[in-house]
Design an enzyme around this catalytic site. Structure first.
Site, PDB file in Angstrom:
ATOM      1  CG  ASP A 173      -1.802   1.205   1.349  1.00  0.00           C
ATOM      2  OD1 ASP A 173      -1.344   2.255   1.136  1.00  0.00           O
ATOM      3  OD2 ASP A 173      -3.139   0.898   1.523  1.00  0.00           O
ATOM      4  CG  HIS A 174       1.255   4.263  -3.213  1.00  0.00           C
ATOM      5  ND1 HIS A 174       0.137   3.841  -3.841  1.00  0.00           N
ATOM      6  CD2 HIS A 174       1.548   5.621  -3.389  1.00  0.00           C
ATOM      7  CE1 HIS A 174      -0.317   4.948  -4.008  1.00  0.00           C
ATOM      8  NE2 HIS A 174       0.063   6.088  -3.922  1.00  0.00           N
ATOM      9  CG  HIS A 236      -4.160   4.275  -0.794  1.00  0.00           C
ATOM     10  ND1 HIS A 236      -3.106   3.452  -0.652  1.00  0.00           N
ATOM     11  CD2 HIS A 236      -4.541   4.549  -1.988  1.00  0.00           C
ATOM     12  CE1 HIS A 236      -2.881   3.239  -1.869  1.00  0.00           C
ATOM     13  NE2 HIS A 236      -3.347   3.877  -2.738  1.00  0.00           N
TER      14      HIS A 236
HETATM   15  N1  LIG Z   1      -1.602   2.900 -11.679  1.00  0.00           N
HETATM   16  C1  LIG Z   1      -1.272   3.082 -10.504  1.00  0.00           C
HETATM   17  O1  LIG Z   1      -0.859   4.375 -10.121  1.00  0.00           O
HETATM   18  C2  LIG Z   1      -1.560   2.454  -9.357  1.00  0.00           C
HETATM   19  C3  LIG Z   1      -1.876   1.045  -9.716  1.00  0.00           C
HETATM   20  N2  LIG Z   1      -2.067  -0.060  -8.764  1.00  0.00           N
HETATM   21  C4  LIG Z   1      -2.645  -1.333  -8.974  1.00  0.00           C
HETATM   22  O2  LIG Z   1      -1.720  -2.111  -9.878  1.00  0.00           O
HETATM   23  C5  LIG Z   1      -2.443  -2.669 -10.752  1.00  0.00           C
HETATM   24  C6  LIG Z   1      -2.067  -2.600 -12.084  1.00  0.00           C
HETATM   25  O3  LIG Z   1      -2.627  -1.342 -12.392  1.00  0.00           O
HETATM   26  P1  LIG Z   1      -2.099  -0.281 -13.734  1.00  0.00           P
HETATM   27  O4  LIG Z   1      -0.607  -0.480 -14.070  1.00  0.00           O
HETATM   28  O5  LIG Z   1      -2.713   0.847 -13.638  1.00  0.00           O
HETATM   29  O6  LIG Z   1      -2.949  -1.124 -14.647  1.00  0.00           O
HETATM   30  P2  LIG Z   1      -2.821  -1.173 -16.457  1.00  0.00           P
HETATM   31  O7  LIG Z   1      -3.935  -1.415 -17.095  1.00  0.00           O
HETATM   32  O8  LIG Z   1      -2.119   0.079 -16.806  1.00  0.00           O
HETATM   33  O9  LIG Z   1      -1.657  -2.182 -16.613  1.00  0.00           O
HETATM   34  C7  LIG Z   1      -2.021  -3.704 -16.447  1.00  0.00           C
HETATM   35  C8  LIG Z   1      -0.701  -4.402 -17.112  1.00  0.00           C
HETATM   36  O10 LIG Z   1      -0.829  -5.894 -16.992  1.00  0.00           O
HETATM   37  C9  LIG Z   1      -0.565  -6.452 -18.182  1.00  0.00           C
HETATM   38  N3  LIG Z   1      -1.457  -7.819 -18.316  1.00  0.00           N
HETATM   39  C10 LIG Z   1      -2.978  -7.629 -18.332  1.00  0.00           C
HETATM   40  N4  LIG Z   1      -3.210  -9.009 -18.617  1.00  0.00           N
HETATM   41  C11 LIG Z   1      -2.079  -9.748 -18.705  1.00  0.00           C
HETATM   42  C12 LIG Z   1      -1.941 -11.107 -18.793  1.00  0.00           C
HETATM   43  N5  LIG Z   1      -2.898 -11.923 -19.003  1.00  0.00           N
HETATM   44  N6  LIG Z   1      -0.606 -11.565 -18.763  1.00  0.00           N
HETATM   45  C13 LIG Z   1       0.564 -10.539 -18.806  1.00  0.00           C
HETATM   46  N7  LIG Z   1       0.419  -9.296 -18.433  1.00  0.00           N
HETATM   47  C14 LIG Z   1      -1.004  -8.819 -18.485  1.00  0.00           C
HETATM   48  C15 LIG Z   1      -0.672  -5.546 -19.228  1.00  0.00           C
HETATM   49  O11 LIG Z   1      -0.120  -5.580 -20.194  1.00  0.00           O
HETATM   50  P3  LIG Z   1      -0.735  -6.332 -21.798  1.00  0.00           P
HETATM   51  O12 LIG Z   1      -2.049  -5.891 -21.860  1.00  0.00           O
HETATM   52  O13 LIG Z   1       0.156  -6.256 -22.498  1.00  0.00           O
HETATM   53  O14 LIG Z   1      -0.714  -7.800 -21.354  1.00  0.00           O
HETATM   54  C16 LIG Z   1      -0.216  -4.241 -18.437  1.00  0.00           C
HETATM   55  O15 LIG Z   1       1.046  -4.298 -18.630  1.00  0.00           O
HETATM   56  C17 LIG Z   1      -3.795  -2.585 -10.085  1.00  0.00           C
HETATM   57  O16 LIG Z   1      -4.405  -3.426  -9.577  1.00  0.00           O
HETATM   58  C18 LIG Z   1      -3.922  -1.354  -9.712  1.00  0.00           C
HETATM   59  O17 LIG Z   1      -4.884  -1.334  -8.916  1.00  0.00           O
HETATM   60  C19 LIG Z   1      -1.961   0.558  -7.278  1.00  0.00           C
HETATM   61  C20 LIG Z   1      -1.703   1.771  -7.037  1.00  0.00           C
HETATM   62  C21 LIG Z   1      -1.379   2.686  -7.982  1.00  0.00           C
HETATM   63  O1  LIG Z   2      -3.537   3.687  -5.416  1.00  0.00           O
HETATM   64  C1  LIG Z   2      -3.876   4.798  -6.065  1.00  0.00           C
HETATM   65  O2  LIG Z   2      -3.222   5.821  -5.697  1.00  0.00           O
HETATM   66  C2  LIG Z   2      -3.454   6.795  -6.531  1.00  0.00           C
HETATM   67  C3  LIG Z   2      -3.158   8.252  -5.766  1.00  0.00           C
HETATM   68  O3  LIG Z   2      -1.726   7.989  -5.072  1.00  0.00           O
HETATM   69  P1  LIG Z   2      -1.130   9.346  -4.728  1.00  0.00           P
HETATM   70  O4  LIG Z   2       0.291   8.845  -4.282  1.00  0.00           O
HETATM   71  O5  LIG Z   2      -0.750  10.097  -5.927  1.00  0.00           O
HETATM   72  O6  LIG Z   2      -2.053  10.225  -3.739  1.00  0.00           O
HETATM   73  C4  LIG Z   2      -4.748   7.186  -7.398  1.00  0.00           C
HETATM   74  O7  LIG Z   2      -4.769   8.061  -8.370  1.00  0.00           O
HETATM   75  C5  LIG Z   2      -5.066   5.860  -8.002  1.00  0.00           C
HETATM   76  O8  LIG Z   2      -6.407   5.695  -8.572  1.00  0.00           O
HETATM   77  C6  LIG Z   2      -4.942   4.587  -6.996  1.00  0.00           C
HETATM   78  O9  LIG Z   2      -5.265   3.393  -7.666  1.00  0.00           O
END
Ligand SMILES: NC(=O)C1=CN([C@@H]2O[C@H](COP(=O)(O)OP(=O)(O)OC[C@H]3O[C@@H](n4cnc5c(N)ncnc54)[C@H](OP(=O)(O)O)[C@@H]3O)[C@@H](O)[C@H]2O)C=CC1
Ligand SMILES: O=C1O[C@H](COP(=O)(O)O)[C@@H](O)[C@H](O)[C@H]1O
Length: 501
Positions: A173-174, A236
């Site tokens: 949980d960042h 969070h």
């Molecule tokens: N983005 C953020 O700031 C934050 C995200 N999170 C969590 O992190 C997780 C990922 O989020 P996020 O990066 O935003 O999501 P995205 O949708 O941007 O990325 C998902 C990634 O998973 C890959 N992927 C999906 N399906 C498969 C598969 N079957 N095999 C291999 N790779 C796969 C996709 O690539 P491809 O389609 O090429 O396979 C892509 O690289 C989520 O659970 C989110 O809640 C948590 C905190 C902050």
């Molecule tokens: O985990 C998440 O956090 C971001 C917000 O993070 P912050 O460090 O910028 O406060 C949020 O935008 C995102 O939806 C959520 O998945």
């Protein structure tokens, strides 16, 4: 890790990996904090070669890392660590290929970072075990949210537990990696001053807000199934609440800290059924105008005309009009609620939680509102307030009353300020992911969520979501750039309180 080590980033082309994880690893590399032999292997389905992935990673890191921190030479040496492997992580057949790709002479530690949707967690863990990639020298990092309900979290934890010991599991949980969040523990448990006051007798109420100006961005397919409750509040905000409310742990170690946090989650007053109408507010952003500085650059490129005024205010679409949105969606992008911690220390103290996207300002903070003085001597006076600000700047400030200079006895609030960036200005402020990734590499899980914590959080959240389905289907619209639906203000006004804005 005792051996040379690989960090496998599942979801390596995703927003999280490119926007947060790689920049954090870059900084750790630059500061010579990564083990010399650590390899980073990004995995996703997209058919990319290693060089193409490195180019993509460089583009995204350049955009993310401060201009003064990005050095081409350092990037070159960092990029040497990066590899890419295209595979479908849900297909067990692909893991044999992966194991062969990774194979090196001699044993290697593995850190599996699952930066993917939680629906893939169980498959990935089982496949890693089958492929012999989940031995005792492996660790697994799970991104929040862990599941989308108590039942799915239990299933994930169960499946992960069949493959990994709890000590090998790092549920991230960042927010726990943010400096000010750790400073909250320092403030409470390294200063004798606050402890006698930190209880119902002296504290009137607590507010915890995480307000964003960003909208759903390009994460619509994930977000529409999550909403603000699962995306932010379940993890969070509840973690912040735990750190405000918990008792002092007997030691600063993973088990002692997490034991205390679980007790708080278990003491939260339930909100269920019709309670959701009185004690929660759901909102969804509609079109509006928003201050510009927090909206990412690409957003301006796409959306802003040449009018100079738009540098500070841009028109943004509502949630239902975002690219690829479901126009019928009833997903909430805002939630506010009132709860209590039913224990000896906190009985009767309201805890207000609030989070939302496309709000007026980016601001995450905790407000501890103290009670007024027991007997009023002066005409003007306000109760003391402690503000712990996580973002945009990190600071802790205590509002005290002082005499205003000049004739008479007029009081005015003054801030006793601890600006952390200023106090430690010789030190670079670490991003939360830098701290947490290093903790994973070093095997310290103090700032990670234990299995029972995640489950206790869902146990409290599930009935709220259930109550919404039954009695509160449609979120209330609020204009982008505002502070959320009007009802979020009434939630506090009913108790004689107001959000600190
Ligand atoms: N983005 C953020 O700031 C934050 C995200 N999170 C969590 O992190 C997780 C990922 O989020 P996020 O990066 O935003 O999501 P995205 O949708 O941007 O990325 C998902 C990634 O998973 C890959 N992927 C999906 N399906 C498969 C598969 N079957 N095999 C291999 N790779 C796969 C996709 O690539 P491809 O389609 O090429 O396979 C892509 O690289 C989520 O659970 C989110 O809640 C948590 C905190 C902050
Ligand atoms: O985990 C998440 O956090 C971001 C917000 O993070 P912050 O460090 O910028 O406060 C949020 O935008 C995102 O939806 C959520 O998945």
């Amino acid at each position: 890790m005792t051996h040379p080590c690989d960090m496998l980033v599942f979801g390596g082309t995703g927003d999280l990996a490119l926007h947060k994880l790689l920049p954090a690893l870059y900084h750790l590399h630059r500061d010579r904090l990564l083990p010399a032999d650590l390899r980073i292997v990004a995995l996703a389905r997209q058919p990319l070669g290693r060089d193409a992935y490195r180019a993509l990673a460089e583009r995204r890191c350049r955009a993310q890392v401060a201009r003064t921190s990005f050095q081409a030479e350092t990037w070159q040496s960092f990029a040497e660590r990066i590899d890419y492997f295209a595979m479908d992580a849900s297909q067990s057949a692909h893991y044999g290929r992966l194991a062969r790709h990774l194979d090196n002479a001699g044993p290697r530690g593995r850190i599996h970072y699952l930066a993917t949707a939680p629906s893939l967690f169980e498959d990935i863990a089982a496949c890693l075990a089958n492929a012999g990639l989940a031995g005792s020298d492996a660790r697994i990092v799970l991104e929040k949210p862990i599941g989308h309900s108590l039942a799915s979290a239990l299933a994930i934890n169960q499946s992960i537990g069949q493959v990994f010991q709890e000590s090998q599991v790092f549920r991230i949980d960042h927010y726990l990696g943010k400096e000010t969040v750790q400073n909250l523990m320092a403030l409470r448990f390294a200063n004798a001053l606050f402890e006698p006051l930190w209880r119902a007798g002296h504290i009137d109420h607590v507010q915890i807000s995480a307000c964003e100006t960003l909208g759903v961005e390009n994460r619509g397919s994930y977000y529409d199934h999550a909403g603000a409750m699962r995306d932010m509040l379940q993890n969070h905000l509840l973690q912040l609440l735990c750190l405000v409310a918990m008792e002092a742990p007997v030691r600063f170690d993973a088990e002692a800290v997490r034991n205390e946090k679980v007790k708080i989650l278990e003491a939260l007053k339930p909100i269920a059924g019709l309670d959701v109408k009185d004690r929660t507010v759901r909102g969804q952003y509609a079109a509006g105008k928003i201050g510009g500085q927090e909206v990412p650059a690409y957003y301006f490129e796409k959306n802003v005309d040449n009018d100079s005024d738009t540098a500070t205010k841009v028109s943004v679409p509502g949630y239902l009009e975002e690219d690829n949105a479901n126009p019928q969606s009833d997903t909430e992008t805002f939630v506010a609620l009132r709860t209590e911690v039913r224990n000896w220390r906190w009985a009767g103290v309201p805890f207000y939680l609030r989070t939302g996207k496309r709000l007026a300002r980016k601001c995450s903070e905790i407000i501890i509102q103290f009670k007024p003085v027991p007997h009023r001597l002066f005409q003007d006076g306000q109760a003391n307030r402690l503000r712990i600000r996580l973002q945009p700047e990190e600071s802790i400030s205590l509002q005290l009353m002082a005499k205003s200079p000049g004739k008479g006895m007029h009081l005015a609030p003054v801030e006793l300020d601890l600006n952390l960036a200023h106090a430690f200005r010789q030190k670079r402020r670490w991003d939360a992911y830098e701290r947490l990734l290093l903790d994973v590499i070093e095997g310290d899980s103090t700032l990670f969520m234990r299995r029972d914590e995640v489950e206790a959080a869902w146990r409290w959240v599930d009935p709220i979501i259930g109550g919404w389905h039954a009695y509160y289907q449609r979120p209330r619209p609020y204009p982008a750039g505002s502070w959320g639906p009007e009802q979020a203000h009434s939630l506090l006004e009913q108790q004689g309180h107001a959000w600190h804005e």
